[in-house]
Design a protein around this motif. Structure first.
Motif, PDB file in Angstrom:
ATOM      1  N   LEU A 107       1.037  -0.902   0.263  1.00  0.00           N
ATOM      2  CA  LEU A 107       0.124   0.094  -0.237  1.00  0.00           C
ATOM      3  C   LEU A 107       0.727   1.164   0.225  1.00  0.00           C
ATOM      4  O   LEU A 107       0.737   2.190  -0.404  1.00  0.00           O
ATOM      5  N   GLY A 108       2.239   0.709   0.283  1.00  0.00           N
ATOM      6  CA  GLY A 108       3.248   2.379  -0.165  1.00  0.00           C
ATOM      7  C   GLY A 108       3.010   3.454   1.605  1.00  0.00           C
ATOM      8  O   GLY A 108       3.569   4.076   1.085  1.00  0.00           O
ATOM      9  N   ARG A 109       2.505   2.671   2.612  1.00  0.00           N
ATOM     10  CA  ARG A 109       2.269   3.842   4.099  1.00  0.00           C
ATOM     11  C   ARG A 109       1.895   2.797   4.650  1.00  0.00           C
ATOM     12  O   ARG A 109       2.577   1.587   4.945  1.00  0.00           O
ATOM     13  N   THR A 110       2.301   2.915   5.690  1.00  0.00           N
ATOM     14  CA  THR A 110       2.337   2.170   7.267  1.00  0.00           C
ATOM     15  C   THR A 110       1.200   1.484   7.739  1.00  0.00           C
ATOM     16  O   THR A 110       0.284   1.985   8.119  1.00  0.00           O
ATOM     17  N   ILE A 111       1.234  -0.009   7.853  1.00  0.00           N
ATOM     18  CA  ILE A 111       0.177  -0.277   8.715  1.00  0.00           C
ATOM     19  C   ILE A 111       0.769  -0.996   9.691  1.00  0.00           C
ATOM     20  O   ILE A 111       1.907  -1.647   9.712  1.00  0.00           O
ATOM     21  N   ARG A 112       0.187  -0.594  11.366  1.00  0.00           N
ATOM     22  CA  ARG A 112       1.018  -0.979  12.531  1.00  0.00           C
ATOM     23  C   ARG A 112      -0.008  -2.071  12.975  1.00  0.00           C
ATOM     24  O   ARG A 112      -0.764  -2.550  13.023  1.00  0.00           O
ATOM     25  N   TYR A 113       1.342  -3.320  13.595  1.00  0.00           N
ATOM     26  CA  TYR A 113       0.495  -3.967  14.719  1.00  0.00           C
ATOM     27  C   TYR A 113       1.262  -3.602  15.071  1.00  0.00           C
ATOM     28  O   TYR A 113       2.692  -4.183  14.891  1.00  0.00           O
ATOM     29  N   ASP A 114       0.566  -3.950  16.856  1.00  0.00           N
ATOM     30  CA  ASP A 114       1.557  -3.675  17.529  1.00  0.00           C
ATOM     31  C   ASP A 114       0.897  -4.791  18.707  1.00  0.00           C
ATOM     32  O   ASP A 114       0.674  -3.927  20.341  1.00  0.00           O
ATOM     33  N   GLU A 115       1.122  -5.662  18.431  1.00  0.00           N
ATOM     34  CA  GLU A 115      -0.386  -6.965  19.564  1.00  0.00           C
ATOM     35  C   GLU A 115      -1.236  -6.149  20.137  1.00  0.00           C
ATOM     36  O   GLU A 115      -0.775  -6.281  21.756  1.00  0.00           O
TER      37      GLU A 115
END
Ligand SMILES: NC(=O)c1ccc[n+]([C@@H]2O[C@H](COP(=O)([O-])OP(=O)(O)OC[C@H]3O[C@@H](n4cnc5c(N)ncnc54)[C@H](OP(=O)(O)O)[C@@H]3O)[C@@H](O)[C@H]2O)c1
Length: 294
Positions: A216-224
């Motif tokens: 997607l060219g942007r940050t997708i976060r996964y912070d548990e």
């Protein structure tokens, strides 16, 4: 059905407006097989152009007979909202057999054979007790959940909110499940067997977020996020409690390592590799565009 010498060869697909069923209809059409889409509202249903539809509702027994008539095979989907399967799915199976359906391909669940708590297992038992050839598809967690249940949080917030920790999930592309379903509906050599279907790799949600960020060219976060975060987020999203509880069970199973098993069944049935998560993300990238209505 093309694999028997008697009776109708027409295939009835339930869940035909849903993620897997819609693709099953399309794949059977591609193969030139006679197929009918079973839908709750034929006026609203636009499954595949040119495919006949018939009204069918598991909760409306009067729809069973007319829908099953003149069909030799059935693709059976348990709608997620139906939990009391004995009062709607079981009578529908009995009606299908009475109407002359000889082969049922059931969309079950990975691990159902060892889990007496899930309704899929009860349906498998019901099919085994019935005079019909039953073929069981037991898929892992669908990649498409990220463009349905989790689409909005990814598109709007750039986050993945699932309490799966660092556990791995053997994500499968629902298009591959449908392709396998079409194959087993068409080719007699698969009838009566059980197939555990997964994608090619088991990924953590950190890896999922990395692929999504890249594509997607942007940050997708996964912070548990923990279970409490997930419950609060789900309520804010307006998800109903029964659905939230089922999802919590699924993500905790993944968290503790119970969703990581991969198989090569998709590749061996389809004679090509199962789609990767990256391929899925590339194909569905527009689904996570920020400007789409939330
Ligand atoms: N998501 C996963 O990761 C996953 C993994 C393994 C197994 N599964 C299993 O896969 C099944 C769901 O498949 P799916 O995701 O393809 O379905 P889906 O996209 O959730 O669609 C549900 C389908 O069921 C139809 N439906 C709803 N209520 C109905 C009723 N009373 N009578 C007849 N049809 C009805 C819907 O039609 P309308 O258009 O009329 O609503 C729709 O076509 C579930 O049993 C689930 O447990 C899911």
């Amino acid at each position: 059905m093309s694999n028997t010498s008697e009776g109708s060869t027409r295939i009835l697909v339930t869940g035909a407006t849903g993620t897997v069923g819609r693709e099953v209809v399309a794949r059977l059409c591609d193969a030139g097989k006679p197929v009918t889409a079973a839908v709750r509202d034929p006026r609203a249903a636009d499954v595949v152009p040119g495919v006949p539809t018939v009204r069918f509702d598991f909760e409306q027994p009067a729809t069973y007979g007319p829908a099953f008539a003149d069909h030799g095979a059935l693709f059976l989907v348990r709608p997620p909202a139906i939990t009391r399967v004995w009062s709607s799915i079981f009578p529908a199976i009995d009606a299908a057999v009475r109407a002359g359906v000889r082969h049922v391909v059931f969309l079950s669940l990975q691990g159902a054979e060892a889990n007496p708590l899930v309704p899929h297992r009860w349906i498998e038992w019901k099919l085994a007790s019935t005079d019909v050839t039953a073929t069981l598809l037991r898929p892992s967690f669908f990649m498409q959940n990220l463009v349905t249940t989790h689409r909005r949080e990814i598109a709007r917030d750039g986050r993945l909110v699932v309490p799966a920790g660092t556990g791995r999930t053997a994500f499968i592309d629902a298009r591959d499940i449908a392709a396998v379903a079409a194959r087993v509906l068409i080719e007699p050599r698969y009838a009566g067997r059980a197939f555990e279907l997964t994608g090619p790799a088991a990924l953590t949600y950190h890896e999922v977020a990395d692929v999504l960020s890249d594509v997607l060219g942007r940050t997708i976060r996964y912070d548990e996020p923990g279970v409490l975060d997930f419950l609060q987020h789900s309520r804010r999203e307006g998800r109903p409690w029964p659905f939230i509880l089922v999802m919590t069970g699924i993500y905790l199973t993944a968290r503790f390592g119970g969703a990581a098993r991969t198989t090569s069944t998709v590749a061996s049935v389809l004679e090509r590799p199962a789609r990767s998560f990256r391929r899925f993300a590339e194909d569905y990238a527009t689904a996570w565009e920020r400007q789409r209505p939330a």
